[in-house]
Write a protein that holds these residues in place. Structure first.
Motif, PDB file in Angstrom:
ATOM      1  N   UNK A  63       0.826  -1.199   0.000  1.00  0.00           N
ATOM      2  CA  UNK A  63       0.000   0.000   0.000  1.00  0.00           C
ATOM      3  C   UNK A  63       0.867   1.259   0.000  1.00  0.00           C
ATOM      4  N   UNK A  64       0.229   2.404  -0.190  1.00  0.00           N
ATOM      5  CA  UNK A  64       0.959   3.663  -0.308  1.00  0.00           C
ATOM      6  C   UNK A  64       1.721   3.993   0.969  1.00  0.00           C
ATOM      7  N   UNK A  65       1.123   3.707   2.118  1.00  0.00           N
ATOM      8  CA  UNK A  65       1.783   4.033   3.390  1.00  0.00           C
ATOM      9  C   UNK A  65       3.076   3.252   3.542  1.00  0.00           C
ATOM     10  N   UNK A  66       3.045   1.968   3.209  1.00  0.00           N
ATOM     11  CA  UNK A  66       4.255   1.162   3.318  1.00  0.00           C
ATOM     12  C   UNK A  66       5.296   1.600   2.300  1.00  0.00           C
ATOM     13  N   UNK A  67       4.851   1.921   1.090  1.00  0.00           N
ATOM     14  CA  UNK A  67       5.809   2.386   0.077  1.00  0.00           C
ATOM     15  C   UNK A  67       6.506   3.662   0.550  1.00  0.00           C
ATOM     16  N   UNK A  68       5.761   4.559   1.184  1.00  0.00           N
ATOM     17  CA  UNK A  68       6.374   5.778   1.704  1.00  0.00           C
ATOM     18  C   UNK A  68       7.394   5.457   2.785  1.00  0.00           C
ATOM     19  N   UNK A  69       7.091   4.489   3.637  1.00  0.00           N
ATOM     20  CA  UNK A  69       8.038   4.089   4.673  1.00  0.00           C
ATOM     21  C   UNK A  69       9.313   3.496   4.060  1.00  0.00           C
ATOM     22  N   UNK A  70       9.134   2.651   3.062  1.00  0.00           N
ATOM     23  CA  UNK A  70      10.289   2.046   2.396  1.00  0.00           C
ATOM     24  C   UNK A  70      11.130   3.120   1.726  1.00  0.00           C
ATOM     25  N   UNK A  71      10.486   4.031   1.030  1.00  0.00           N
ATOM     26  CA  UNK A  71      11.215   5.093   0.339  1.00  0.00           C
ATOM     27  C   UNK A  71      12.003   5.946   1.327  1.00  0.00           C
ATOM     28  N   UNK A  72      11.374   6.314   2.442  1.00  0.00           N
ATOM     29  CA  UNK A  72      12.063   7.113   3.452  1.00  0.00           C
ATOM     30  C   UNK A  72      13.260   6.349   4.024  1.00  0.00           C
ATOM     31  N   UNK A  73      13.087   5.066   4.266  1.00  0.00           N
ATOM     32  CA  UNK A  73      14.182   4.258   4.801  1.00  0.00           C
ATOM     33  C   UNK A  73      15.358   4.217   3.830  1.00  0.00           C
ATOM     34  N   UNK A  74      15.074   4.062   2.543  1.00  0.00           N
ATOM     35  CA  UNK A  74      16.149   4.004   1.549  1.00  0.00           C
ATOM     36  C   UNK A  74      16.810   5.377   1.362  1.00  0.00           C
ATOM     37  N   UNK A  75      16.043   6.439   1.499  1.00  0.00           N
ATOM     38  CA  UNK A  75      16.639   7.777   1.477  1.00  0.00           C
ATOM     39  C   UNK A  75      17.623   7.939   2.631  1.00  0.00           C
ATOM     40  N   UNK A  76      17.242   7.464   3.785  1.00  0.00           N
ATOM     41  CA  UNK A  76      18.143   7.528   4.947  1.00  0.00           C
ATOM     42  C   UNK A  76      19.399   6.706   4.701  1.00  0.00           C
ATOM     43  N   UNK A  77      19.245   5.565   4.061  1.00  0.00           N
ATOM     44  CA  UNK A  77      20.409   4.726   3.752  1.00  0.00           C
ATOM     45  C   UNK A  77      21.359   5.434   2.787  1.00  0.00           C
ATOM     46  N   UNK A  78      20.804   6.105   1.789  1.00  0.00           N
ATOM     47  CA  UNK A  78      21.648   6.823   0.825  1.00  0.00           C
ATOM     48  C   UNK A  78      22.412   7.949   1.515  1.00  0.00           C
ATOM     49  N   UNK A  79      21.732   8.710   2.366  1.00  0.00           N
ATOM     50  CA  UNK A  79      22.394   9.798   3.097  1.00  0.00           C
ATOM     51  C   UNK A  79      23.506   9.251   3.985  1.00  0.00           C
ATOM     52  N   UNK A  80      23.197   8.182   4.703  1.00  0.00           N
ATOM     53  CA  UNK A  80      24.172   7.588   5.599  1.00  0.00           C
ATOM     54  C   UNK A  80      25.385   7.064   4.836  1.00  0.00           C
ATOM     55  N   UNK A  81      25.122   6.389   3.707  1.00  0.00           N
ATOM     56  CA  UNK A  81      26.216   5.787   2.939  1.00  0.00           C
ATOM     57  C   UNK A  81      27.175   6.852   2.418  1.00  0.00           C
ATOM     58  N   UNK A  82      26.632   7.940   1.881  1.00  0.00           N
ATOM     59  CA  UNK A  82      27.518   8.999   1.391  1.00  0.00           C
ATOM     60  C   UNK A  82      28.298   9.623   2.535  1.00  0.00           C
TER      61      UNK A  82
END
Length: 252
Positions: A63-82
């Motif tokens: 659902x949209x809510x879970x997709x938003x959670x996944x997207x936010x989590x991956x954004x955090x991963x990208x920020x952390x990795x850089x």
């Protein structure tokens, strides 16, 4: 914010480190730098598929809510990795365009750019982070760097298990992987063949102020004339595959 101080816009072909090209991951011959991209050094394909039993049944819906959670989590991963990789290599500053273009030798003796080396390190860190976060958000319903074969003539897409990819590599039959697609993150129903969404990390080297476009396939590639996003949409029937970029977040 200090890590974002990277100067003006620069040509992508010079200063970006993108997702490893799918063909580079599966065919060493494609690892040479192609026009319009910096290919990340190939590595063994790592896939985490947690499908099975009740977990598979529990993740059939996205659902949209879970997709938003996944997207936010991956954004955090990208920020952390850089942040993690830049801190380890440059301290409190970002690399310069000149440093991104600098040529190095990898462990196999191949010539790569510093952008490629940093990009490989960032992808590794981002995928480790993604595994941890998605194991909580979507257990049983994701894979990292899975391999798919797509036949444009029939429109058929086939998932290859990690064991099958390993067998192909051991046989030295890399032609069997020609044109394979290897997204960074795939959300699925619990069956990797039933794809629900696609995510790719993008890591610009010296310019964090613009969204990196989907990579165009170079001349000689089976998908020449298309870009990475186009092929993800066709092969997986996903309307808008998502790019994840440090600080700028998700784009489609």
């Amino acid at each position: 914010m200090l890590l974002q101080a990277c100067g003006g816009a620069h040509r992508r072909s010079q200063y970006d480190f993108d997702s490893a090209t799918n063909s580079c991951r599966t065919q060493p011959a494609y690892c040479a730098r192609a026009a319009g991209e910096e290919a990340v050094v190939p590595r063994a394909v790592r896939t985490f598929a947690t499908a099975g039993g009740a977990a598979a049944a529990a993740v059939k819906l996205l659902d949209d809510a879970l997709k938003q959670q996944v997207t936010k989590a991956l954004e955090e991963c990208a920020d952390m990795a850089r942040a993690e990789v830049i801190l380890a290599n440059f301290g409190s500053r970002s690399p310069t365009p000149k440093e991104c273009r600098e040529e190095l030798r990898d462990a196999q003796g191949r010539t790569i750019t510093r952008a490629m080396k940093l990009g490989e390190e960032m992808h590794r860190a981002a995928l480790e982070c993604a595994e941890a976060k998605l194991s909580q958000l979507r257990p049983g319903g994701f894979s990292l760097e899975p391999t798919y074969l797509y036949d444009p003539a029939s429109g058929k897409t086939t998932w290859l298990s990690p064991a099958e990819v390993a067998r192909i590599r051991r046989r030295g039959s890399l032609g069997e992987l020609k044109g394979s697609l290897v997204p960074d993150v795939v959300l699925h129903t619990g069956d990797p063949a039933q794809v629900q969404d696609i995510y790719d990390f993008k890591f610009p080297c010296a310019d964090l102020t613009r969204i990196v476009p989907w990579r165009d396939y170079p001349s000689g590639h089976p998908y020449f004339g298309s870009n990475q996003g186009d092929m993800y949409s066709r092969a997986f029937n996903v309307e808008k595959p998502v790019q994840i970029q440090p600080w700028l977040g998700a784009s489609f």
